[in-house]
Design a protein around this motif. Structure first.
Motif, PDB file in Angstrom:
ATOM      1  N   ASP A 110      32.002  49.215  72.514  1.00  0.00           N
ATOM      2  CA  ASP A 110      32.533  47.859  72.376  1.00  0.00           C
ATOM      3  C   ASP A 110      31.502  46.919  71.746  1.00  0.00           C
ATOM      4  N   TRP A 111      30.240  47.071  72.157  1.00  0.00           N
ATOM      5  CA  TRP A 111      29.184  46.259  71.556  1.00  0.00           C
ATOM      6  C   TRP A 111      29.105  46.490  70.044  1.00  0.00           C
ATOM      7  N   CYS A 112      29.133  47.746  69.642  1.00  0.00           N
ATOM      8  CA  CYS A 112      28.985  48.075  68.220  1.00  0.00           C
ATOM      9  C   CYS A 112      30.160  47.526  67.401  1.00  0.00           C
ATOM     10  N   VAL A 113      31.375  47.662  67.932  1.00  0.00           N
ATOM     11  CA  VAL A 113      32.535  47.142  67.205  1.00  0.00           C
ATOM     12  C   VAL A 113      32.472  45.622  67.112  1.00  0.00           C
ATOM     13  N   GLU A 114      32.081  44.979  68.182  1.00  0.00           N
ATOM     14  CA  GLU A 114      32.045  43.517  68.192  1.00  0.00           C
ATOM     15  C   GLU A 114      30.968  42.970  67.268  1.00  0.00           C
ATOM     16  N   ILE A 115      29.787  43.614  67.220  1.00  0.00           N
ATOM     17  CA  ILE A 115      28.725  43.096  66.367  1.00  0.00           C
ATOM     18  C   ILE A 115      29.083  43.263  64.893  1.00  0.00           C
ATOM     19  N   THR A 161      32.638  50.189  59.251  1.00  0.00           N
ATOM     20  CA  THR A 161      32.697  51.109  60.391  1.00  0.00           C
ATOM     21  C   THR A 161      31.492  52.026  60.420  1.00  0.00           C
ATOM     22  N   ALA A 162      31.013  52.391  59.228  1.00  0.00           N
ATOM     23  CA  ALA A 162      29.820  53.238  59.179  1.00  0.00           C
ATOM     24  C   ALA A 162      28.635  52.551  59.840  1.00  0.00           C
ATOM     25  N   ASP A 163      28.519  51.238  59.676  1.00  0.00           N
ATOM     26  CA  ASP A 163      27.425  50.505  60.333  1.00  0.00           C
ATOM     27  C   ASP A 163      27.594  50.512  61.846  1.00  0.00           C
ATOM     28  N   ALA A 164      28.841  50.418  62.325  1.00  0.00           N
ATOM     29  CA  ALA A 164      29.070  50.489  63.769  1.00  0.00           C
ATOM     30  C   ALA A 164      28.627  51.831  64.328  1.00  0.00           C
ATOM     31  N   ILE A 165      28.945  52.912  63.604  1.00  0.00           N
ATOM     32  CA  ILE A 165      28.526  54.253  64.062  1.00  0.00           C
ATOM     33  C   ILE A 165      27.001  54.349  64.041  1.00  0.00           C
ATOM     34  N   ALA A 166      26.376  53.812  62.978  1.00  0.00           N
ATOM     35  CA  ALA A 166      24.924  53.869  62.889  1.00  0.00           C
ATOM     36  C   ALA A 166      24.264  53.085  64.023  1.00  0.00           C
ATOM     37  N   VAL A 167      24.814  51.910  64.361  1.00  0.00           N
ATOM     38  CA  VAL A 167      24.258  51.128  65.463  1.00  0.00           C
ATOM     39  C   VAL A 167      24.395  51.893  66.773  1.00  0.00           C
ATOM     40  N   PHE A 168      25.531  52.561  66.974  1.00  0.00           N
ATOM     41  CA  PHE A 168      25.760  53.343  68.191  1.00  0.00           C
ATOM     42  C   PHE A 168      24.700  54.430  68.340  1.00  0.00           C
ATOM     43  N   GLU A 169      24.511  55.216  67.291  1.00  0.00           N
ATOM     44  CA  GLU A 169      23.563  56.334  67.372  1.00  0.00           C
ATOM     45  C   GLU A 169      22.127  55.834  67.462  1.00  0.00           C
ATOM     46  N   THR A 170      21.806  54.778  66.724  1.00  0.00           N
ATOM     47  CA  THR A 170      20.440  54.264  66.754  1.00  0.00           C
ATOM     48  C   THR A 170      20.104  53.673  68.117  1.00  0.00           C
ATOM     49  N   SER A 171      21.065  53.036  68.775  1.00  0.00           N
ATOM     50  CA  SER A 171      20.814  52.503  70.112  1.00  0.00           C
ATOM     51  C   SER A 171      20.442  53.612  71.079  1.00  0.00           C
ATOM     52  N   ILE A 172      21.169  54.719  71.017  1.00  0.00           N
ATOM     53  CA  ILE A 172      20.868  55.858  71.904  1.00  0.00           C
ATOM     54  C   ILE A 172      19.494  56.427  71.574  1.00  0.00           C
ATOM     55  N   LEU A 173      19.191  56.520  70.263  1.00  0.00           N
ATOM     56  CA  LEU A 173      17.890  57.056  69.848  1.00  0.00           C
ATOM     57  C   LEU A 173      16.743  56.181  70.344  1.00  0.00           C
ATOM     58  N   LEU A 174      16.862  54.872  70.171  1.00  0.00           N
ATOM     59  CA  LEU A 174      15.795  53.972  70.615  1.00  0.00           C
ATOM     60  C   LEU A 174      15.624  54.020  72.128  1.00  0.00           C
ATOM     61  N   ALA A 175      16.726  54.077  72.854  1.00  0.00           N
ATOM     62  CA  ALA A 175      16.628  54.169  74.313  1.00  0.00           C
ATOM     63  C   ALA A 175      15.903  55.437  74.728  1.00  0.00           C
ATOM     64  N   GLY A 176      16.196  56.542  74.033  1.00  0.00           N
ATOM     65  CA  GLY A 176      15.508  57.788  74.362  1.00  0.00           C
ATOM     66  C   GLY A 176      14.020  57.714  74.071  1.00  0.00           C
ATOM     67  N   LEU A 177      13.651  57.091  72.958  1.00  0.00           N
ATOM     68  CA  LEU A 177      12.230  56.948  72.637  1.00  0.00           C
ATOM     69  C   LEU A 177      11.509  56.088  73.656  1.00  0.00           C
ATOM     70  N   ARG A 178      12.251  55.230  74.313  1.00  0.00           N
ATOM     71  CA  ARG A 178      11.655  54.334  75.306  1.00  0.00           C
ATOM     72  C   ARG A 178      11.914  54.804  76.734  1.00  0.00           C
ATOM     73  N   ASP A 179      12.255  56.067  76.896  1.00  0.00           N
ATOM     74  CA  ASP A 179      12.448  56.676  78.220  1.00  0.00           C
ATOM     75  C   ASP A 179      13.585  56.025  78.984  1.00  0.00           C
ATOM     76  N   ARG A 180      14.662  55.669  78.272  1.00  0.00           N
ATOM     77  CA  ARG A 180      15.836  55.103  78.915  1.00  0.00           C
ATOM     78  C   ARG A 180      17.039  55.945  78.528  1.00  0.00           C
ATOM     79  N   ALA A 181      17.800  56.316  79.537  1.00  0.00           N
ATOM     80  CA  ALA A 181      19.010  57.085  79.252  1.00  0.00           C
ATOM     81  C   ALA A 181      20.138  56.177  78.804  1.00  0.00           C
TER      82      ALA A 181
END
Length: 966
Positions: free
Chosen positions: A439-444, A457-477
């Motif tokens: 929902d965050w990605c679609v709204e932004i 829509t491609a940017d929404a998908i990229a934001v979704f995947e990048t958010s998960i990647l950054l959280a993982g790099l910062r030890d957040r699930a």
């Protein structure tokens, strides 16, 4: 080894929940473990061991206190949730709150407001503080996602509960602390909303941030975050939002103790902090002694930093004497509520932009997840109808609980060590909420497209995947709002920002935005309510936070005249952004019949509220400000004249104008410089013209001002001509005052000889002042026009004085105000310069002339232009045959001089002989005596040489008189 210890410290501060309250020997195992770690790290247990075990001692001491201490952090969702849970569980009867004690009456008005708002103590007139500090202002912001609001709402909406503020008063805030900048270190420049608090000193519950820069940098680096707000959200807010009350309490006290012990040795700040703690404990003891309240049914809400206090007055069982609270100063404090906003709070307390909005969103989400019922004030502007918004859904259980007496608290549970489990256990990682992140990605992406970004829509998908990647790099699930912000900026924001808002700002808007509060009508001071009532005929909703256009046709709707008057007064008193006239004006003796206004009162409530601290009505505030302006130590005669004009324009008060005018006379007589002479001249002329057109006679103060000014400026004139600090414009204004108001001054008893003596004593050195003096002497009849012309011709003919001719011209132009008859002469001078000077001299000379006239006499140059238009021919063809008038007059003068003398016989000698009185008077002025009467018997010409020369030089006059009497 250093890396291992850094990791251990990070783990101790950033791991997840587990554990409960402490006390007695419950911390023996944890204390021994920390001592062993200190020995292994340093080889001896002194320094580090003292810090680590001291933290445990602080926790043990705070939890062992009979009065329950509730540690909080400002605008912390975890603190608000824990407070709501604890209040419903314990139902205390007395709540001691860390807030300025003199702000207590304001809390009852919070139900009439929409949060966030700020409690304010304001003092415009100070006594006991440096004068440059005025006005003094202290604000305490309140947000819904804060523990203090939960405590306030519970106390105000629950019968039988008493809320006691125990922190130092606003007066002591300024007594104990020097004024500090509004924004903390590293804070961005505040925008319009961030300026809601102005330069007020902010106080909040729980300023929990490391006061040791190296410690904060260490935590941010190893926590892999950018700023303190993000570190706090990840390692404190998230773990404690689901923790039980015992764990929350121990961890908050531990963090407060850690930051307290690892701070620099700042003696002044340490003294202030400890005096505040002594102050609060003294007030608590005094209240308990006065009311006999049971400490078991009380709660003390303070910042976690103060919960770990080590002052001797700490605790109810302390034997230390009460703290000697110093008396307040003579400053008169006024209190009220002002609107606040998330960005204003962030700017004032040095928080990261968007952190308060994210905290509000986190609190709302936690309320839904944990099903905690927060307390809310009933009848507030936020649309709630009680303290318990969620309770309404449960059949009114919360409201019923408020109407019944609180049950007796259960016996205290045994204190157990849960801090060890929190520090050593693994963090509890929240699982990924894909629906929320999607929902965050679609709204932004939707917001980005609306603001000009080419997002898809491609940017929404990229934001979704990048958010998960950054959280993982910062030890957040689970990605946090900060991870999502970084991902959105990375994937959507390209080289440029197409609109006013960048992606980071759009993320803040999406996650809750910069919510701004509003003070309700019933909570406004009398002046603000009066403004709303008097502007009601405009038919506008002044509470709206938008710019509204008001159209006033005063001829068709004369009943809008009071609204117009009020708007002009508010325009004078308020900032420009609050009241802006689009069409129409109000000046002395002038009034528009149609007006158009842009009103932005809703977003400028603070300014109107602070006006209410100065008086009950706008007229009273304006009158007080005018009086204060003229009695200011730096006030001048020009300031007082401006106040007189404002009193007549806005208030129409002749009484006040006379009072302020009398003060203007005093200020003028006391001035020793001529710095403000141009403004004095301009304003007194306008006021004299107004009074002459509206009344039969001038007010007494006007007459006194002219008489005093005439004598005063005559005295200062010789000094001003010689003083390099007095420019030609100021000296010209003095002369204009003396010459143009001379008739009025003489009628009031002044002596013209004063002016002549002052002009004769003047000895200027600069070219501009010299020309000004020549013009003044010509106007007064002390310098013939022919001699003035000869001097200027000499200037143009001397190569050494040609470069200074522009300054001479500037002086002559400045003199046109006092001697407008010199305008043709100045045109003549410029024409001669253009005609006689060679190009090699004239071309470098012209830019300087233009710059000089523009800088010193811009408003008088149009007089020269109009005179030149009358003097020179209108078309080019007539220019070749045109003869300058000054050249024609010069050619005619020799012919008149060589004309025959007065006739030997005729009526002229008989006329002079038959009426000698008039001629005797002229002869005495010329110093000729009565020798002119020696006329030959045959009626020949007068034998006195002066008389003969007079008749010969002016034959036309004699012939005209002779023709009349023939």
């Amino acid at each position: 080894m250093d890396t291992d210890i850094d990791t251990d410290m990070d783990t101790a501060l950033t791991t997840g929940p587990g554990g409960g309250p402490v006390g007695g020997g419950a911390f023996a195992a944890l204390r021994a473990q920390l001592l062993d770690a200190a020995k292994a790290f340093t080889g001896e247990p002194d320094a580090l061991a003292g810090i680590l075990t001291g933290i445990v001692d602080d926790v043990d001491r705070a939890l062992a206190e009979r009065l329950e201490i509730f540690p909080v952090c400002h605008h912390s969702p975890a603190s608000a949730l824990a407070m709501a849970r604890r209040l419903r569980e314990k139902r205390p009867e007395v709540i001691y709150l860390e807030l300025c004690e003199d702000m207590r009456p304001l809390l009852d008005e919070l139900r009439n407001c929409r949060l966030p708002v700020a409690l304010q103590a304001f003092a415009a007139e100070i006594d006991g503080f440096p004068a440059e500090w005025a006005p003094l202002s202290v604000v305490a912001p309140i947000t819904e996602a804060s523990a203090e609001y939960q405590a306030i709402a519970y106390a105000l909406e629950t019968p039988g509960v008493e809320l006691v503020l125990v922190d130092r008063s606003a007066d002591h805030v300024f007594q104990w602390e020097p004024r500090r900048p509004a924004a903390g270190p590293g804070a961005e420049a505040p925008d319009e909303e961030a300026a809601l608090h102005g330069d007020a000193v902010g106080v909040e519950i729980g300023d929990l941030r490391p006061r040791f820069a190296d410690l904060e940098a260490h935590l941010l680096r190893h926590g892999r975050v950018r700023h303190w707000s993000e570190w706090w959200d990840q390692y404190v807010e998230q773990p404690l939002s689901g923790a039980d009350y015992a764990t929350y309490r121990q961890v908050m006290i531990m963090i407060g103790s850690l930051f307290r012990r690892l701070r620099p040795d700042d003696t002044e700040r340490l003294r202030v902090d400890e005096d505040r703690e002594r102050y609060m404990w003294t007030r608590i003891r005094e209240h308990l002694a006065a009311t006999g309240a049971d400490p078991e049914r009380c709660m003390y809400v303070c910042g976690a930093f103060h919960a770990a206090s080590r002052v001797e007055q700490f605790g109810l069982d302390s034997d230390a004497p009460p703290f000697a609270i110093p008396p307040r100063t003579g400053t008169r404090w006024l209190y009220g509520l002002i609107p606040s906003s998330h960005s204003a709070i962030e700017a004032q307390f040095g928080l990261a932009p968007g952190s308060v909005s994210i905290a509000a969103a986190t609190f709302a989400k936690a309320v839904r997840r944990t099903r905690v019922t927060p307390f809310r004030l009933r009848g507030g502007k936020d649309g709630t109808d009680g303290t318990d918004g969620a309770a309404a859904k449960g059949g009114g259980r919360g409201r019923a609980a408020r109407r019944t007496a609180a049950p007796a608290p259960a016996a205290s549970e045994p204190v157990t060590d849960r801090l060890s489990g929190f520090l050593t256990g693994p963090p509890a990682l929240d699982p990924l909420d894909e629906a929320e992140l999607r929902d965050w990605c679609v709204e932004i992406v939707r917001l980005a497209r609306r603001n000009g970004y080419q997002a898809s829509t491609a940017d929404a998908i990229a934001v979704f995947e990048t958010s998960i990647l950054l959280a993982g790099l910062r030890d957040r699930a689970r990605p946090t709002p900060y991870d999502f912000q970084d991902a959105a900026v990375t994937c959507i924001e390209k080289d440029t920002v197409p609109g006013r808002r960048d992606i980071r700002r759009l993320c803040e808007i999406m996650l809750g935005g910069d919510r701004a509060g509003q003070v309700g009508y019933d909570a406004l001071p009398p002046l603000a309510r009066d403004v709303h009532d008097r502007l009601a005929p405009l038919g506008l909703d002044l509470q709206k936070r938008t710019i509204q256009r008001a159209l006033l046709d005063l001829r068709a709707d004369p009943h809008l005249e009071p609204c117009s008057r009020l708007l002009w007064m508010l325009r004078y008193l308020l900032p420009d952004r609050a009241i802006r006239p689009i069409m129409g004006e109000l000046r002395l003796g002038e009034r528009s019949i149609q007006e158009s206004w842009d009103l932005d009162i809703g977003r400028n409530q603070r300014a109107i509220i602070e006006l209410g601290y100065e008086g009950v009505t706008v007229e009273q505030v304006l009158e007080r400000r005018l009086r204060r302006a003229v009695h200011d130590p730096k006030a001048t005669a020009a300031t007082a004249l401006a106040a007189v004009e404002d009193a007549l324009v806005f208030l129409g008060s002749r009484r006040l104008a006379d009072e302020l005018g009398a003060r203007a006379v005093e200020l003028l007589a006391a001035e020793r410089t001529v710095d403000h002479a141009p403004e004095v001249l301009r304003r007194i002329r306008r006021l004299l013209a107004h009074h002459r057109s509206t009344g039969p006679e001038l007010p007494a103060w006007c007459q006194a001002f002219v008489a005093t000014g005439y004598a005063h400026y005559c005295t200062l004139l010789p000094t001003a001509f010689a003083d390099d600090a007095a420019n030609v414009r100021q000296v010209a204004a003095m002369l204009s005052f003396l010459v143009t108001l001379e008739n009025l001054a003489i009628s009031l008893g002044c002596d013209r000889a004063q002016l002549e003596i002052a002009v004769r004593q003047a000895r200027p050195e600069g070219a501009a002042k010299t020309a000004l003096l020549w013009a003044a002497r010509t106007q007064l009849g002390l310098l013939p026009r022919e001699e003035l012309r000869a001097r200027c011709d000499e200037l143009l003919g001397n190569p050494l004085t040609v470069p200074s001719v522009p300054e001479y011209v500037s002086g002559f132009v400045q003199a046109l105000d006092l001697a407008p008859g010199l305008t043709p002469f100045v045109v003549e001078l410029l024409s001669k310069a253009f005609a006689r000077l060679p190009d090699a001299v004239l071309l470098p000379w012209l830019p300087r002339l233009i710059a000089t006239l523009r800088a010193q006499a811009a408003e008088l140059v149009p007089l020269l232009v109009r005179e030149a238009g009358r003097t020179f021919p209108a078309d080019l063809a007539a220019l070749d045959a045109w003869t300058p008038p000054w050249a024609a007059a010069r050619a005619a003068r020799p012919a008149r001089a060589s004309a025959p003398a007065a006739p030997a016989s005729g009526p002229v000698p008989g006329l002079l002989a038959g009426h000698p009185a008039a001629t005797d008077a002229v002869a005495r002025l010329l110093g000729c005596g009565t020798g002119w009467r020696a006329v030959p018997a045959g009626g020949g010409p007068a034998t006195h040489p002066a008389l003969a020369g007079l008749l010969a030089a002016h034959p036309a006059t004699a012939e005209a008189v002779a023709s009349l009497v023939a």
